[in-house]
Design a protein around this motif. Structure first.
Motif, PDB file in Angstrom:
ATOM      1  N   PRO A   1       0.898  -1.153   0.119  1.00 50.24           N
ATOM      2  CA  PRO A   1       0.090   0.119  -0.028  1.00 50.24           C
ATOM      3  C   PRO A   1       0.923   1.203  -0.129  1.00 50.24           C
ATOM      4  CG  PRO A   1      -0.107  -0.705   2.315  1.00 50.24           C
ATOM      5  CD  PRO A   1       0.887  -1.932   1.096  1.00 50.24           C
ATOM      6  N   LEU A   2       0.289   2.396  -0.516  1.00 55.04           N
ATOM      7  CA  LEU A   2       0.779   3.679  -0.518  1.00 55.04           C
ATOM      8  C   LEU A   2       0.576   4.220   0.919  1.00 55.04           C
ATOM      9  CD1 LEU A   2       2.279   6.465  -1.496  1.00 55.04           C
ATOM     10  CD2 LEU A   2       0.037   7.074  -2.342  1.00 55.04           C
ATOM     11  N   ILE A   3       1.621   4.384   1.846  1.00 55.84           N
ATOM     12  CA  ILE A   3       1.026   4.737   3.018  1.00 55.84           C
ATOM     13  C   ILE A   3       2.211   5.916   3.271  1.00 55.84           C
ATOM     14  CG2 ILE A   3       1.538   4.375   5.739  1.00 55.84           C
ATOM     15  CD1 ILE A   3       0.767   1.317   4.864  1.00 55.84           C
ATOM     16  N   LEU A   4       3.595   6.114   3.121  1.00 57.26           N
ATOM     17  CA  LEU A   4       4.602   6.804   3.012  1.00 57.26           C
ATOM     18  C   LEU A   4       4.736   7.218   1.815  1.00 57.26           C
ATOM     19  CD1 LEU A   4       6.545   5.929   6.194  1.00 57.26           C
ATOM     20  CD2 LEU A   4       4.560   7.702   6.131  1.00 57.26           C
ATOM     21  N   PRO A   5       5.096   8.161   1.133  1.00 56.69           N
ATOM     22  CA  PRO A   5       5.798   8.302  -0.038  1.00 56.69           C
ATOM     23  C   PRO A   5       7.141   7.901  -0.372  1.00 56.69           C
ATOM     24  CG  PRO A   5       5.263  10.706   0.838  1.00 56.69           C
ATOM     25  CD  PRO A   5       4.732   9.587   1.626  1.00 56.69           C
TER      26      PRO A   5
ATOM     27  N   CYS B   1       6.502   2.375  -3.438  1.00 55.55           N
ATOM     28  CA  CYS B   1       5.708   2.544  -2.118  1.00 55.55           C
ATOM     29  C   CYS B   1       6.844   1.825  -1.076  1.00 55.55           C
ATOM     30  CB  CYS B   1       4.335   1.895  -1.992  1.00 55.55           C
ATOM     31  SG  CYS B   1       3.316   2.771  -3.016  1.00 55.55           S
ATOM     32  N   ASP B   2       7.224   2.786  -0.252  1.00 57.18           N
ATOM     33  CA  ASP B   2       8.340   2.309   0.672  1.00 57.18           C
ATOM     34  C   ASP B   2       7.840   1.619   1.685  1.00 57.18           C
ATOM     35  OD1 ASP B   2      11.119   4.265   2.245  1.00 57.18           O
ATOM     36  OD2 ASP B   2      10.502   2.157   2.320  1.00 57.18           O
ATOM     37  N   ILE B   3       8.357   0.148   2.036  1.00 61.79           N
ATOM     38  CA  ILE B   3       8.046  -0.810   2.918  1.00 61.79           C
ATOM     39  C   ILE B   3       7.991  -0.116   4.482  1.00 61.79           C
ATOM     40  CG2 ILE B   3      10.481  -1.627   3.466  1.00 61.79           C
ATOM     41  CD1 ILE B   3       8.934  -4.347   3.521  1.00 61.79           C
TER      42      ILE B   3
END
Ligand SMILES: O=C1CC[C@@H](CCC(=O)N2CCC(COc3ccc(F)cc3Cl)CC2)N1
Length: 320
Positions: free
Chosen positions: A164-168, A259-261
């Motif tokens: 998911p996209l949570i933090l850019p 999307c950064d883990i």
């Protein structure tokens, strides 16, 4: 008017679409919406829908939110697996994507994606009252799913998030780029920041090829205005996490460059859910459900196992 023209010859410069008022609204691919499964959103834009019905009567519902630039047809395999569990699966192409209306990968406000998802979910829930509903999201669709759940905290039985996209990603959204995007957004909102490099979405060359050759995928550059909406979304997601308390199954690749883990680790540390599982796939790239066979088969198995045990208990069809 110029000389009489043969019927069917359009005036130069006129589009080949029929007049709007003839109600033959056409999809971006030129297909009449009256011949396609669709809903009209609150702005009157037609959204192309897909439905995957199980053989037997459904035991649960699943809504799938796709990612940026792609479309819901890419979840056919996942949906087929879910119908095998007697899920009724449904999805639509977000505004500006696939076979839905709207300028390609443009959205006036990220909230439009959440509003349209809730509209579609409410519609299907009416047709299947009382069934537990699960929501799936990949990448930008993960942000949509989280924000959709946060608007209806008690409506969903579970949340499944694939990278998911949570933090850019710090590379794609360095503080300078974010600053530049904000400035540019006022000056040149349609300025293109360049398109996604297909080779970083997956290590599976066939899946990269399928993505590159898919006519329903948008391969153009990301507009500054869209990047701003994505930043807006990740900020909203960060605020929503402390209120997410439903069961969560989360999957992320260690080598995801889009999307950064770290966003998934942050989610695990932040959501108060009693049940939250993070599966990390070593060396895997962004699109886990279309990665190397051993990764994608593990992802499908993970989802199937997690859901199978939940709907058994949910419908009380468990042991004695
Ligand atoms: O199957 C598939 C094919 C495509 C892929 C989904 C892609 C998707 O949804 N992404 C990946 C790119 C990501 C860029 O993010 C930003 C960019 C600039 C910026 F300034 C701030 C942000 Cl946050 C947003 C989420 N999956």
């Amino acid at each position: 008017a110029g000389p009489a023209r043969e019927p069917g010859q359009n005036r130069p410069g006129s589009t080949s679409r029929m007049p709007e008022d003839s109600r033959a609204r056409l999809s971006p691919q030129g297909i009449a919406y009256k011949d396609l499964p669709h809903i009209a959103n609150a702005d009157g834009q037609h959204l192309f829908c897909r439905y995957w019905k199980p053989q037997a009567s459904p035991r649960a519902l699943a809504f799938v939110a796709h990612g940026a630039g792609e479309h819901c047809g890419r979840y056919d395999e996942l949906a087929q697996m879910l119908t095998g569990l007697n899920f009724f699966v449904f999805a639509h192409d977000h505004v500006g994507h696939g076979q839905s209306e709207g300028d390609r990968m443009v959205v006036s406000d990220f909230q439009v994606f959440i509003r349209d998802s809730l509209q579609h979910i409410d519609l299907v829930k009416k047709e299947h009252p009382g069934l537990p509903i699960y929501i799936f999201g990949h990448s930008m669709g993960g942000a949509i799913s989280i924000l959709t759940v946060s608007e209806r905290p008690s409506d969903f039985a579970g949340l499944v998030l694939i990278s998911p996209l949570i933090l850019p990603n710090p590379q794609s959204a360095t503080s300078f780029k974010v600053f530049a995007a904000k400035v540019l957004n006022h000056l040149l909102p349609s300025f293109s920041l360049g398109s996604i490099d297909p080779n970083i979405i997956s290590r599976n060359k066939e899946e990269v090829e399928a993505y590159v050759t898919d006519p329903l995928v948008y391969h153009g550059g990301m507009k500054v205005s869209f990047a701003m909406q994505l930043l807006n979304a990740s900020a909203r997601v960060g605020k929503a996490l402390p209120d997410i308390s439903l069961p969560v199954l989360l999957m992320h690749g260690t080598d995801d460059q889009l999307c950064d883990i770290k966003g998934s680790y942050h989610l695990m540390e932040t959501v108060p859910s009693q049940e939250k599982i993070l599966k990390v796939y070593d060396k895997a790239y962004h699109v886990l459900h279309k990665e190397l066979p051993e990764v994608s088969s593990a992802v499908f198995r993970e989802i199937e196992t997690w859901l199978a045990e939940k709907i058994v208990t949910a419908t009380g069809a468990g042991g004695i």
